[in-house]
Motif scaffolding. Structure first.
Motif, PDB file in Angstrom:
ATOM      1  N   ALA A 146     -11.598 -40.798  11.418  1.00  0.00           N
ATOM      2  CA  ALA A 146     -11.146 -41.087  10.052  1.00  0.00           C
ATOM      3  C   ALA A 146     -12.107 -40.536   9.009  1.00  0.00           C
ATOM      4  O   ALA A 146     -13.313 -40.442   9.230  1.00  0.00           O
ATOM      5  CB  ALA A 146     -11.002 -42.594   9.873  1.00  0.00           C
ATOM      6  N   TRP A 147     -11.567 -40.168   7.851  1.00  0.00           N
ATOM      7  CA  TRP A 147     -12.382 -39.785   6.707  1.00  0.00           C
ATOM      8  C   TRP A 147     -13.025 -41.045   6.100  1.00  0.00           C
ATOM      9  O   TRP A 147     -12.617 -42.175   6.391  1.00  0.00           O
ATOM     10  CB  TRP A 147     -11.521 -39.104   5.651  1.00  0.00           C
ATOM     11  CG  TRP A 147     -10.991 -37.765   6.075  1.00  0.00           C
ATOM     12  CD1 TRP A 147     -11.300 -37.058   7.206  1.00  0.00           C
ATOM     13  CD2 TRP A 147     -10.045 -36.972   5.356  1.00  0.00           C
ATOM     14  NE1 TRP A 147     -10.619 -35.876   7.250  1.00  0.00           N
ATOM     15  CE2 TRP A 147      -9.834 -35.792   6.124  1.00  0.00           C
ATOM     16  CE3 TRP A 147      -9.351 -37.123   4.168  1.00  0.00           C
ATOM     17  CZ2 TRP A 147      -8.965 -34.783   5.715  1.00  0.00           C
ATOM     18  CZ3 TRP A 147      -8.487 -36.136   3.756  1.00  0.00           C
ATOM     19  CH2 TRP A 147      -8.304 -34.971   4.523  1.00  0.00           C
TER      20      TRP A 147
ATOM     21  N   ASN B 214      -7.000 -42.087   9.594  1.00  0.00           N
ATOM     22  CA  ASN B 214      -7.462 -42.730   8.362  1.00  0.00           C
ATOM     23  C   ASN B 214      -6.880 -44.133   8.224  1.00  0.00           C
ATOM     24  O   ASN B 214      -7.576 -45.080   7.847  1.00  0.00           O
ATOM     25  CB  ASN B 214      -7.072 -41.887   7.146  1.00  0.00           C
ATOM     26  CG  ASN B 214      -7.790 -40.545   7.106  1.00  0.00           C
ATOM     27  OD1 ASN B 214      -8.718 -40.305   7.877  1.00  0.00           O
ATOM     28  ND2 ASN B 214      -7.361 -39.675   6.212  1.00  0.00           N
TER      29      ASN B 214
ATOM     30  N   GLN C  54      -4.517 -36.861  11.325  1.00  0.00           N
ATOM     31  CA  GLN C  54      -5.607 -37.265  10.446  1.00  0.00           C
ATOM     32  C   GLN C  54      -5.209 -38.467   9.603  1.00  0.00           C
ATOM     33  O   GLN C  54      -6.004 -39.407   9.410  1.00  0.00           O
ATOM     34  CB  GLN C  54      -6.021 -36.101   9.541  1.00  0.00           C
ATOM     35  CG  GLN C  54      -7.255 -36.377   8.708  1.00  0.00           C
ATOM     36  CD  GLN C  54      -8.480 -36.612   9.580  1.00  0.00           C
ATOM     37  OE1 GLN C  54      -8.883 -35.731  10.329  1.00  0.00           O
ATOM     38  NE2 GLN C  54      -9.070 -37.798   9.478  1.00  0.00           N
TER      39      GLN C  54
ATOM     40  N   ASP D 113      -9.813 -43.799   2.763  1.00  0.00           N
ATOM     41  CA  ASP D 113      -8.428 -43.839   3.234  1.00  0.00           C
ATOM     42  C   ASP D 113      -7.492 -43.899   2.032  1.00  0.00           C
ATOM     43  O   ASP D 113      -7.438 -44.903   1.317  1.00  0.00           O
ATOM     44  CB  ASP D 113      -8.217 -45.072   4.122  1.00  0.00           C
ATOM     45  CG  ASP D 113      -6.749 -45.245   4.522  1.00  0.00           C
ATOM     46  OD1 ASP D 113      -6.035 -44.228   4.532  1.00  0.00           O
ATOM     47  OD2 ASP D 113      -6.343 -46.387   4.814  1.00  0.00           O
TER      48      ASP D 113
ATOM     49  N   SER E 151      -8.526 -46.867  10.253  1.00  0.00           N
ATOM     50  CA  SER E 151      -9.845 -47.329   9.801  1.00  0.00           C
ATOM     51  C   SER E 151      -9.764 -48.519   8.851  1.00  0.00           C
ATOM     52  O   SER E 151     -10.766 -49.213   8.644  1.00  0.00           O
ATOM     53  CB  SER E 151     -10.605 -46.183   9.126  1.00  0.00           C
ATOM     54  OG  SER E 151     -10.000 -45.837   7.890  1.00  0.00           O
TER      55      SER E 151
END
Length: 314
Positions: free
Chosen positions: A283-284, A251, A247, A287, A254
């Motif tokens: 990605a969330w 992130n 993860q 970042d 991105s």
């Protein structure tokens, strides 16, 4: 228990100072266990080689190469020590020359390939909330590890031996053999992080050191088991400690260049993170990953120039 004692049944010894030989020793142990399970007793070196070479369709091509290299090293080592005869060594080499057929590309994915490579923020919060409510020592340690690793993206074992310095978290690279990593260590910036998070990071490193008691692999297994049980009890998709590394890398993808992503992950090549880790689409929205030091990024760029026009095989 160290590797030297664990492989002593074959008289095969590995010094921890030579990292490639350590890997060979671990692979030999895996093959020994596999053979022992198949024949119901401790195996000779020839039986280990024979069991490996009979496993058609079980291993990927890269795994076959790795196991064959470990077995070849073991044969030469024990022959050189006089622990097997020249005739037995020759028989082992002849058998090893007939390697197993690789696993078909269209075969069903194994469990490791099915593991989650991303975790939604709401799922991570839900799991951490449950672990905090349980409140046991391992649960608190697990929460710290999950939360911090979305920022730093380490392999979980790399917190063991990591050091918080004035400007950087200095991380021991777990995969530093065969030119795969940036070096023995890598640096991740602490600038811009809240003082509370830096203190929590120090606490995490100290707690892992204390809880591991010299066996960080056993600690990681134990924490991973607690995480799986928490996910199942909440009826959310099961993810692993390593998922937080995936993860974090997603992130980072991105917002950063390929070189920065590789340096963040500890890879000397930009292609490793591109091929083997979670894609940018996972990605969330925000970042919050740490920045690799400029020196780490420069090492990746130097390698990229050296590899210009050449795409590595995986």
């Amino acid at each position: 228990m160290d590797i030297e004692k664990r492989v002593d049944g074959l008289g095969f010894e590995v010094t921890r100072e030579v990292s490639t030989e350590v890997l060979y020793g671990k692979r030999l142990l895996t093959l020994k266990r596999r053979t022992r399970k198949a024949i119901g007793r401790e195996a000779t070196l020839f039986e280990i080689v024979d069991c490996f070479c009979s496993a058609d369709g079980e291993f990927a091509p890269a795994t076959i190469r790795n196991y064959a290299a470990a077995l070849s090293f073991a044969i030469s080592y024990v022959e050189g020590k006089g622990r097997i005869t020249v005739e037995v060594a020759q028989a082992c080499r002849r058998r090893l020359a007939d390697r197993p057929m690789p696993r078909p590309k269209n075969a069903e994915k194994r469990t490791s390939a099915k593991k989650a490579k991303s975790v939604p923020t709401q799922v991570l919060r839900l799991v951490c909330s449950k672990l905090r409510r349980r409140g046991r020592k391992d649960d608190r340690l697990l929460v710290r590890l999950l939360v911090q690793n979305v920022t730093f993206g380490l392999r979980p074992c790399e917190y063991h031996g990591a050091k918080v310095e004035e400007f950087y978290l200095v991380v021991p690279c777990a995969k530093a053999t065969n030119g795969r990593s940036l070096g023995e260590t890598r640096e991740l910036g602490l600038a811009g992080l809240p003082a509370e998070q830096v203190q929590n990071l120090k606490t995490l490193i100290a707690e892992i050191e204390g809880a591991a008691k010299g066996d960080v692999a056993a600690l990681i297994d134990r924490l991973g088991g607690r995480l799986r049980r928490a996910c199942k009890s909440l009826q959310v998709p099961v993810f692993s400690l390593y998922t937080t590394r995936h993860q974090a890398i997603a992130n980072k993808k991105s917002t950063s260049s390929d070189e920065q992503v590789a340096a963040f992950a500890g890879h000397v090549s930009i292609y490793t993170a591109q091929k083997h880790y979670a894609p940018k689409g996972k990605a969330w929205k925000v970042d919050n990953t740490a920045k690799p030091s400029p020196q780490m990024v420069l090492r990746v760029r130097d390698r990229k120039v050296a590899d210009a026009g050449y795409r590595p095989r995986f």
